[in-house]
Design a protein around this motif. Structure first.
Motif, PDB file in Angstrom:
ATOM      1  N   SER A 197    -131.132 -16.584  51.359  1.00 10.45           N
ATOM      2  CA  SER A 197    -132.308 -15.752  51.087  1.00 10.45           C
ATOM      3  C   SER A 197    -133.550 -16.411  51.676  1.00 10.45           C
ATOM      4  O   SER A 197    -133.831 -17.577  51.381  1.00 10.45           O
ATOM      5  N   PRO A 198    -134.332 -15.680  52.471  1.00 10.01           N
ATOM      6  CA  PRO A 198    -135.558 -16.247  53.028  1.00 10.01           C
ATOM      7  C   PRO A 198    -136.731 -16.202  52.058  1.00 10.01           C
ATOM      8  O   PRO A 198    -137.799 -16.735  52.352  1.00 10.01           O
ATOM      9  N   GLU A 201    -137.101 -20.202  47.174  1.00  8.86           N
ATOM     10  CA  GLU A 201    -137.152 -21.621  47.561  1.00  8.86           C
ATOM     11  C   GLU A 201    -135.949 -22.382  47.025  1.00  8.86           C
ATOM     12  O   GLU A 201    -135.344 -23.178  47.736  1.00  8.86           O
ATOM     13  N   GLN A 230    -134.219 -21.609  50.444  1.00 10.63           N
ATOM     14  CA  GLN A 230    -134.708 -22.434  51.544  1.00 10.63           C
ATOM     15  C   GLN A 230    -134.498 -23.930  51.301  1.00 10.63           C
ATOM     16  O   GLN A 230    -134.716 -24.747  52.196  1.00 10.63           O
ATOM     17  N   ARG A 245    -132.498 -25.014  62.867  1.00 13.64           N
ATOM     18  CA  ARG A 245    -132.318 -23.578  62.665  1.00 13.64           C
ATOM     19  C   ARG A 245    -132.608 -22.919  64.005  1.00 13.64           C
ATOM     20  O   ARG A 245    -133.734 -22.977  64.508  1.00 13.64           O
ATOM     21  N   HIS A 247    -132.237 -19.567  66.818  1.00 17.21           N
ATOM     22  CA  HIS A 247    -132.129 -18.108  66.950  1.00 17.21           C
ATOM     23  C   HIS A 247    -132.067 -17.771  68.441  1.00 17.21           C
ATOM     24  O   HIS A 247    -132.860 -18.296  69.231  1.00 17.21           O
ATOM     25  N   LYS A 266    -131.550 -10.898  62.112  1.00 17.05           N
ATOM     26  CA  LYS A 266    -132.216 -11.787  61.168  1.00 17.05           C
ATOM     27  C   LYS A 266    -131.511 -13.137  61.022  1.00 17.05           C
ATOM     28  O   LYS A 266    -132.075 -14.081  60.462  1.00 17.05           O
ATOM     29  N   GLU A 267    -130.271 -13.220  61.512  1.00 17.76           N
ATOM     30  CA  GLU A 267    -129.480 -14.427  61.250  1.00 17.76           C
ATOM     31  C   GLU A 267    -129.776 -15.546  62.241  1.00 17.76           C
ATOM     32  O   GLU A 267    -129.793 -15.347  63.455  1.00 17.76           O
ATOM     33  N   GLU A 268    -129.991 -16.738  61.685  1.00 17.20           N
ATOM     34  CA  GLU A 268    -130.142 -17.949  62.483  1.00 17.20           C
ATOM     35  C   GLU A 268    -128.838 -18.733  62.442  1.00 17.20           C
ATOM     36  O   GLU A 268    -127.994 -18.528  61.579  1.00 17.20           O
TER      37      GLU A 268
END
Length: 276
Positions: A197-198, A201, A230, A245, A247, A266-268
């Motif tokens: 989840s972005p 935390e 995160q 990370r 992309h 959205k995926e890194e």
């Protein structure tokens, strides 16, 4: 459908199941053939990919990347997913894995990645999963019994570890991370993908949630034991890893016509490196 699958796995021999599955995949590949999307694993092009995943409330609420229903996610021919194609594109465009000698450990191996690694003469390849006997319908005899929290391998053995969407299933993920770190050579690296989840935390976990319905409600899948936030990268760093990370667009992987691979935008990619 779930009941029929369970019964068929008990009644149909593994070899016959493989043939039936192969015939089904070929028919799907023919039905969806076209020029819109391309799968680098099977080498076929399609008018669309298959939808996959579930839109459970917690997935939507926490905006979990790597979970949830996604259009154009799964290849109709080989069933590779968007996250697997992301790994392939990284290996092909940003590493020398396909050409240089490497010793690779692949945990809970995806069939399409496994077959790719096995065909490469420069790769010394080991794959395994916990309770492999109970999942014999998915894994062949070359897949070993492995406990990610207690790996039997010696220290500093592997150049690369692939662990794709596994850690979210493990209660003692800190021990699993430490074991991956231990078996990597100094300078070695691991791909450690998880749903994340972005917008939170601190990772959400509760070992008192043990029912399938409870895990779906709290974590977004019946066999997940947490939602990573995160702080995931701090967890990796705590056992010694250096983290990246990446992309394909933001970090300019220079891939022509990237949209044809039907990635999750959205995926890194999460890379964890053991320092020299």
């Amino acid at each position: 459908m779930g009941f029929l699958r369970r019964v068929s796995k008990k009644v149909i021999p593994f070899w016959m199941g493989q043939k039936l599955r192969g015939a089904y995949q070929k028919s799907l590949g023919l039905y969806y053939r076209g020029n819109q999307y391309y799968c680098p694993f099977c080498g076929y092009s399609f008018s669309k990919m298959l939808e996959d995943g579930f839109d459970l409330p917690v997935i939507i609420e926490k905006e979990i990347i790597g979970s949830g229903r996604r259009e154009n996610c799964t290849c109709p021919r080989c069933f590779s997913k968007d996250r697997d194609r992301l790994i392939y594109l990284y290996l092909e465009n940003k590493t020398q894995v396909f050409f240089e000698p490497n010793k690779i450990l692949h945990i809970a191996p995806e069939a399409w990645l496994k077959e790719m690694f096995r065909k490469l003469p420069n790769i010394d390849y080991t794959c395994g999963v916990k309770e492999v006997e109970g999942m014999g319908y998915y894994y062949d005899r070359m897949t070993r019994e492995l406990d990610i929290t207690n790996l039997e391998m010696k220290d500093n053995l592997y150049d690369i570890v692939i662990c794709n969407h596994v850690l979210e299933h493990i209660y003692d993920d800190d021990i699993a991370m430490s074991e991956i770190y231990r078996v990597l050579k100094p300078g070695g690296w691991a791909i450690l993908q998880v749903p994340i989840s972005p917008i939170i935390e601190e990772s959400i976990e509760d070992q008192d949630v043990i029912s399938k319905k409870g895990r779906e409600k709290h974590f977004g899948q019946f066999d997940h034991v947490r939602i990573y936030g995160q702080d995931y990268f701090k967890r990796l760093q705590k056992v010694g890893f250096e983290t990246q990370r990446l992309h394909p667009v933001k970090d300019n992987w220079n891939i022509a016509n990237l949209k044809k691979y039907a990635l999750n935008n959205k995926e890194e990619l999460f890379i964890a490196t053991k320092p020299l």
